[in-house]
Design a protein around this motif. Structure first.
Motif, PDB file in Angstrom:
ATOM      1  N   LYS A 113      11.571 -14.450   3.756  1.00  0.00           N
ATOM      2  CA  LYS A 113      11.118 -14.775   2.409  1.00  0.00           C
ATOM      3  C   LYS A 113      11.420 -13.601   1.482  1.00  0.00           C
ATOM      4  N   LYS A 114      11.923 -13.909   0.311  1.00  0.00           N
ATOM      5  CA  LYS A 114      12.189 -12.874  -0.683  1.00  0.00           C
ATOM      6  C   LYS A 114      10.869 -12.485  -1.340  1.00  0.00           C
ATOM      7  N   ILE A 115      10.542 -11.221  -1.254  1.00  0.00           N
ATOM      8  CA  ILE A 115       9.297 -10.689  -1.817  1.00  0.00           C
ATOM      9  C   ILE A 115       9.618 -10.060  -3.167  1.00  0.00           C
ATOM     10  N   SER A 116       8.765 -10.267  -4.151  1.00  0.00           N
ATOM     11  CA  SER A 116       8.960  -9.610  -5.444  1.00  0.00           C
ATOM     12  C   SER A 116       7.683  -8.862  -5.825  1.00  0.00           C
ATOM     13  N   TYR A 117       7.863  -7.856  -6.645  1.00  0.00           N
ATOM     14  CA  TYR A 117       6.715  -7.088  -7.118  1.00  0.00           C
ATOM     15  C   TYR A 117       5.770  -7.993  -7.901  1.00  0.00           C
ATOM     16  N   THR A 118       6.318  -8.705  -8.879  1.00  0.00           N
ATOM     17  CA  THR A 118       5.489  -9.488  -9.791  1.00  0.00           C
ATOM     18  C   THR A 118       4.689 -10.575  -9.075  1.00  0.00           C
ATOM     19  N   ALA A 119       5.353 -11.322  -8.209  1.00  0.00           N
ATOM     20  CA  ALA A 119       4.681 -12.462  -7.571  1.00  0.00           C
ATOM     21  C   ALA A 119       3.843 -12.089  -6.361  1.00  0.00           C
ATOM     22  N   ASP A 120       4.254 -11.065  -5.617  1.00  0.00           N
ATOM     23  CA  ASP A 120       3.618 -10.799  -4.334  1.00  0.00           C
ATOM     24  C   ASP A 120       2.879  -9.469  -4.236  1.00  0.00           C
ATOM     25  N   VAL A 121       3.490  -8.402  -4.721  1.00  0.00           N
ATOM     26  CA  VAL A 121       2.924  -7.056  -4.547  1.00  0.00           C
ATOM     27  C   VAL A 121       1.880  -6.741  -5.617  1.00  0.00           C
ATOM     28  N   LYS A 122       2.183  -7.048  -6.853  1.00  0.00           N
ATOM     29  CA  LYS A 122       1.274  -6.727  -7.960  1.00  0.00           C
ATOM     30  C   LYS A 122      -0.149  -7.267  -7.745  1.00  0.00           C
ATOM     31  N   PRO A 123      -0.319  -8.528  -7.295  1.00  0.00           N
ATOM     32  CA  PRO A 123      -1.684  -9.017  -7.063  1.00  0.00           C
ATOM     33  C   PRO A 123      -2.446  -8.216  -5.996  1.00  0.00           C
ATOM     34  N   ILE A 124      -1.752  -7.770  -4.963  1.00  0.00           N
ATOM     35  CA  ILE A 124      -2.404  -6.961  -3.923  1.00  0.00           C
ATOM     36  C   ILE A 124      -2.852  -5.631  -4.510  1.00  0.00           C
ATOM     37  N   ILE A 125      -1.971  -4.976  -5.242  1.00  0.00           N
ATOM     38  CA  ILE A 125      -2.288  -3.681  -5.850  1.00  0.00           C
ATOM     39  C   ILE A 125      -3.429  -3.836  -6.847  1.00  0.00           C
ATOM     40  N   ALA A 126      -3.348  -4.854  -7.696  1.00  0.00           N
ATOM     41  CA  ALA A 126      -4.393  -5.068  -8.707  1.00  0.00           C
ATOM     42  C   ALA A 126      -5.750  -5.319  -8.062  1.00  0.00           C
ATOM     43  N   ASN A 127      -5.779  -6.070  -6.978  1.00  0.00           N
ATOM     44  CA  ASN A 127      -7.041  -6.400  -6.321  1.00  0.00           C
ATOM     45  C   ASN A 127      -7.593  -5.245  -5.488  1.00  0.00           C
ATOM     46  N   SER A 128      -6.711  -4.522  -4.809  1.00  0.00           N
ATOM     47  CA  SER A 128      -7.180  -3.527  -3.851  1.00  0.00           C
ATOM     48  C   SER A 128      -7.198  -2.096  -4.372  1.00  0.00           C
ATOM     49  N   CYS A 129      -6.492  -1.817  -5.442  1.00  0.00           N
ATOM     50  CA  CYS A 129      -6.370  -0.435  -5.919  1.00  0.00           C
ATOM     51  C   CYS A 129      -7.083  -0.182  -7.244  1.00  0.00           C
ATOM     52  N   THR A 130      -7.668  -1.230  -7.821  1.00  0.00           N
ATOM     53  CA  THR A 130      -8.401  -1.109  -9.073  1.00  0.00           C
ATOM     54  C   THR A 130      -9.840  -0.725  -8.763  1.00  0.00           C
ATOM     55  N   PRO A 131     -10.485   0.115  -9.487  1.00  0.00           N
ATOM     56  CA  PRO A 131     -10.051   0.821 -10.687  1.00  0.00           C
ATOM     57  C   PRO A 131      -9.493   2.217 -10.409  1.00  0.00           C
ATOM     58  N   CYS A 132      -9.541   2.681  -9.190  1.00  0.00           N
ATOM     59  CA  CYS A 132      -9.191   4.082  -8.901  1.00  0.00           C
ATOM     60  C   CYS A 132      -7.766   4.459  -9.304  1.00  0.00           C
TER      61      CYS A 132
END
Length: 119
Positions: A35-54
């Protein structure tokens, strides 16, 4: 004569079956494409959910991960930190703040990195 009819009655369905089976394979690859992974569709939601707010300014006091370029620049460190044992003080995200990434989420980050981190 009866044996010839029985033989023909057996050969015809078998012939049709063999033709259909061999033609079904033509044009199909021997492997499944990843599967082709993209930042916008796949990675960004993980980062936003797991790395916010730090890691999200202005509240964040750590390396910022608020856009593609920042996450791309730090992906090796991100993957290393989320793969650490949860009792390691460098494990991310901190256990008392956010749940750990799932194995599927970690694998997705690794796959994105291996695919040269498309946006």
């Amino acid at each position: 004569m009866t044996k010839k009819i029985q033989l023909i009655a057996l050969i015809i369905p078998l012939s049709i079956l063999m033709v259909n089976c061999s033609s079904a394979r033509k044009g199909k690859s021997e492997y499944v494409e990843a599967k082709k992974i993209s930042y916008t569709a796949d990675v960004k939601p993980i980062i936003a959910n797991s790395c916010t707010p730090c890691h999200m300014p202005p509240q964040g006091r750590k390396e910022p991960f608020e856009n593609y370029e920042q996450v791309k620049a730090h992906i090796t460190a991100i993957i290393a930190r989320v793969k650490l044992p949860q009792d390691d003080r460098k494990f991310m995200p901190p256990v008392n703040k956010k749940p750990a990434l799932t194995n599927d989420q970690v694998a997705l980050l690794v796959q994105w990195q291996q695919q040269n981190m498309p946006q």
